[in-house]
Scaffold this active site. Structure first.
Site, PDB file in Angstrom:
ATOM      1  N   ASP A  22      49.349  37.658  36.528  1.00 14.43           N
ATOM      2  CA  ASP A  22      48.065  36.966  36.605  1.00 14.43           C
ATOM      3  C   ASP A  22      47.731  36.290  35.280  1.00 14.43           C
ATOM      4  OD1 ASP A  22      47.452  37.307  39.193  1.00 14.43           O
ATOM      5  OD2 ASP A  22      45.955  38.886  38.916  1.00 14.43           O
ATOM      6  N   ASP A  29      49.833  39.144  48.865  1.00 15.50           N
ATOM      7  CA  ASP A  29      49.247  39.794  47.695  1.00 15.50           C
ATOM      8  C   ASP A  29      49.005  41.286  47.981  1.00 15.50           C
ATOM      9  OD1 ASP A  29      48.157  39.977  45.176  1.00 15.50           O
ATOM     10  OD2 ASP A  29      46.636  38.429  45.479  1.00 15.50           O
TER      11      ASP A  29
END
Ligand code: DGJ
Length: 725
Positions: free
Chosen positions: A547, A477
């Protein structure tokens, strides 16, 4: 031969069955763009060079005052010497002077395609491609510029990059080092780009090219969700199914600029490269600088044709070797179902349930390390929090493996929290410009990946976990952009190298880790699609797309990204409703089909799932497993552009079966009946509907289409599953 040079007429012709790219040399000096598009079977070289006329021309040939670089269609700019369009490079010497004069010198044609040193690039062996290197030389300062073109034998794809070499006695500074430039004789194009923001990525923009510079860019340190490092030029008439389009995609994960100048003489200049605003590279005598690569893609079969070319070349030649043909597991990711709130026991329960449902990979997301119970601390402290997880990762990994599932974990390796042991020990490892404060974003700072000791720290701290052999998957990430880009290590004249050095450092780390652990599946993520680019895809074969897991938003986001990336590269998960990002409630079936249209997984908290939902999920998983080959390796085609009511449609097809998704968006009264033409079926074959057993011909499905009736439910999905007989 795929690449030839015509000595008499002085032109290079790069060609395969589908495309031609032609470059001419004028006056033994200028490298001129002649053509890129559909294959030309016989280029004689007898046609005139495309030339524009123009007053105020500067000429290097007093005997021919009308000859000027500004009126030529070039393969690289001559800036500072009479070419007033947007430049592809700019070099400053020690005296601060920026004039250069690069002229054609020589060429080489080589078999195959070489990797770019320290940079990701499309792969290709000796049989798969041919490379042309054209050397231009500035004899006054003894500088070399090599334009490199690689042509794939069996794809309408050419890659380009440039190597700058300093053979002079003095240091030079590359203020701008573009990767490619190309002048086209026309300008009546539509410019295609993908723009967006966090959780709202990949919107398609299609606009008529306007006079002047049409530009997209990033100065955020990553390619960013703001613009995909891509631009396309299409005809006005081009649709999903027909018409011409040329695409340019930058294989780079940092600051970039991609621009098209519609010139005063109605020609177009395309230019792509590292963003010059945050770049200035010192090149000592005998040093060279290699720019990142650009992928050029031509189609006369519309947007779907362009996408097919990208999908196939990326799956075959960009994804890491060990994963390009490997089926991907159905995963359960802990994030949306648990966030930071989990214990070993709560996870073990979900792991057991996941196995019962048929899930194949359990991913423990953020919150397993240091003292991290929210997003304020511990980035950099990559050791397990045994207060929260007694028994450590080993206990969880064992439980997962005992269920014959795979185990994956989350890292955010490029970051450091102020509240961390690492920051106490190495406060100077974060990017910083003394005496200014380093600003936080999501309570975190960015590690200075240009520093070797930082690269080594990341490599070693991840290796320690991966060496245990218990981790099958890593989610990598990266949740903020770069600010205060600087450090106290590099001298003043190198400070503007740091943005690019950061990206090179990242590529080095990824190269070492993926070589050291070739069996580990890496998934790229930057708050979703914040660094979704071909550079990252070279190391990690899939990306967490966004997301935003809401089905309606995903129908648009995945539609947008599908212009460039195949579904197997786009992570897509079913999550709980009301959706956590937008609060919308959509049917579980729809969430399932949208997620199957990408790299399939779940993010629900399985401990809170109803019996009914568990049954539906079990069926979804069993169905996906039975047809995984189609979803992961079949061809993907868009059938409808998203409409004002958000309806959209696409299909998957391989040699055995076809799966059509019609996502209906908002329901309407007196809704129109849709005749969904499938366009891409085999005209000579017949197909049987799996549910009704009715048989149709491929040509009637292509030309007339399936009937979809309006549903009385928002966000309903209609699917058709056809078997090829
Ligand atoms: C952002 C990612 O996109 C999410 O999926 C999740 O991993 C969080 N970071 C964790 O902090």
């Amino acid at each position: 031969m795929a690449i030839s040079f015509n000595q008499e007429k002085q032109f290079f012709h790069l060609s395969n069955d589908s495309i031609s790219y032609i470059i001419g040399i004028e006056k033994e000096t200028f490298l001129c763009h002649r053509y890129f598009g559909k294959a030309i079977k016989n280029f004689t070289g007898n046609l005139d060079f495309p030339v524009t006329t123009g007053a105020f021309s500067v000429t290097p040939f007093p005997e021919d005052p009308h000859f000027s670089p500004h009126t030529r269609l070039l393969e690289t700019s001559t800036n500072t010497s009479g070419d007033f369009r947007v430049p592809n490079y700019q070099i400053r010497n020690e005296a601060g002077k920026t004039v250069t004069d690069f002229r054609y010198h020589s060429y080489q044609i080589k078999k195959g395609k070489k990797p770019l040193s320290g940079l990701p690039s499309l792969r290709g062996n000796e049989e798969e491609g041919t490379t042309l290197e054209i050397l231009l030389v500035d004899t006054i300062q003894n500088l070399h510029m090599t334009l490199v073109y690689s042509l794939y034998e069996k794809a309408p794809i050419i890659t380009r990059h440039i190597i700058f070499e300093n053979h002079g006695k003095n240091t030079i500074f590359l203020e701008n080092a573009g990767s490619m430039m190309m002048d086209l004789p026309e300008s009546d194009y539509e410019l295609i780009t993908l723009y967006g923001s966090h959780a709202n990525e990949a919107h398609l923009s299609r606009e008529k090219l306007r006079p002047g510079i049409n530009r997209i860019e990033s100065t955020r340190g990553t390619s960013s969700p703001q613009y995909q490092p891509f631009l396309g030029l299409s005809e006005k008439e081009t649709t999903q199914f027909s018409g011409e389009i040329t695409g340019f995609h930058f294989v780079y994960s940092g600051n970039f600029v991609a621009q098209v100048e519609k010139t005063q003489y109605q020609t177009s200049r395309v230019q792509i490269g590292i963003h010059p605003d945050t770049f200035d590279w010192r090149l000592l005598p005998n040093e060279s600088f290699t720019t990142p690569e650009v992928v050029l893609n031509y189609s006369n079969k519309g947007f779907n044709g362009l996408s097919q070319n990208f999908h196939q070349i990326y799956q075959k030649h960009l994804a890491p070797e060990s994963f390009k043909d490997t089926q991907r597991p159905i995963l359960l990711n802990s994030w949306e179902g648990n966030y930071f709130d989990f214990t070993t026991d709560s996870l073990l329960k979900q792991i057991k349930k996941a196995a019962d449902l048929g899930i194949e990979l359990f991913v423990l997301d953020d919150g397993w390390f240091g003292k991290r119970n929210d997003d304020h601390s511990s980035l950099g402290d990559w050791f397990v929090n045994t207060d929260k997880l007694p028994g450590g990762l080993e206990k969880i990994a064992k439980a997962v493996h005992d269920q014959t599932m795979q185990f994956g974990i989350w890292f955010e390796p490029e970051m450091i929290s102020r509240e961390s042991d690492l920051h106490k020990k190495h406060p100077d490892w974060a990017l910083h410009v003394t005496p200014y404060p380093s600003l936080e974003s999501r309570s975190q700072l960015v590690l200075d990946l240009s520093r070797i000791e930082v690269q080594d720290y990341i490599i070693e701290s991840l290796s320690k976990h991966l060496e245990t052999g218990t981790i099958d998957y890593v989610k990598w990430d990266m949740n903020r952009h770069l600010s205060e880009v600087g450090n106290d290590q590099l001298e003043a004249t190198r400070q503007k190298e740091i943005s690019h050095r950061y990206v090179l450092g990242l590529y080095h780390i990824l190269e070492v880790l993926t070589q050291r652990f070739p069996a580990v599946l890496f998934e790229n993520c930057s708050s979703g699609g914040g660094r979704f680019d071909p550079g990252m895809m070279y190391y990690m074969p899939q990306t967490w797309t966004s997301d935003n897991t809401d089905a309606l938003c995903r129908s648009q986001i995945q539609y947008g990204y599908s212009f460039l990336y195949p579904p197997i590269m786009m992570g897509a998960h079913v999550s709980d409703v009301p959706n956590h990002q937008v609060g919308r409630i959509t049917p579980l079936n729809t969430r399932g089909y949208l997620a199957m249209s990408g790299n399939f997984g779940y993010e629900n908290n399985l401990n809170q799932l109803s019996e009914t939902d568990q049954t539906v999920i079990k069926e979804q998983i069993a169905f996906y497993k039975a047809h995984r080959k189609l979803f992961q390796f079949g061809h993907f085609y868009r059938l409808l552009d998203p409409t004002s009511t958000f309806a959209t449609s696409w299909l998957f097809a391989d040699e055995n079966e076809v799966f059509v998704v019609y996502f209906h968006g908002l329901s309407q009264p007196s809704a129109e009946t849709i005749f969904l033409k499938l366009h891409y079926l085999d005209e000579n074959a017949t197909y049987e509907d799996n549910k009704t057993k009715v048989v149709y011909s491929g040509s009637e499905l292509n030309q007339i289409g399936l009937v979809v009736r309006g549903a009385r439910e928002d966000f309903h999905t209609t699917t058709f599953h056809l078997k090829k007989l």
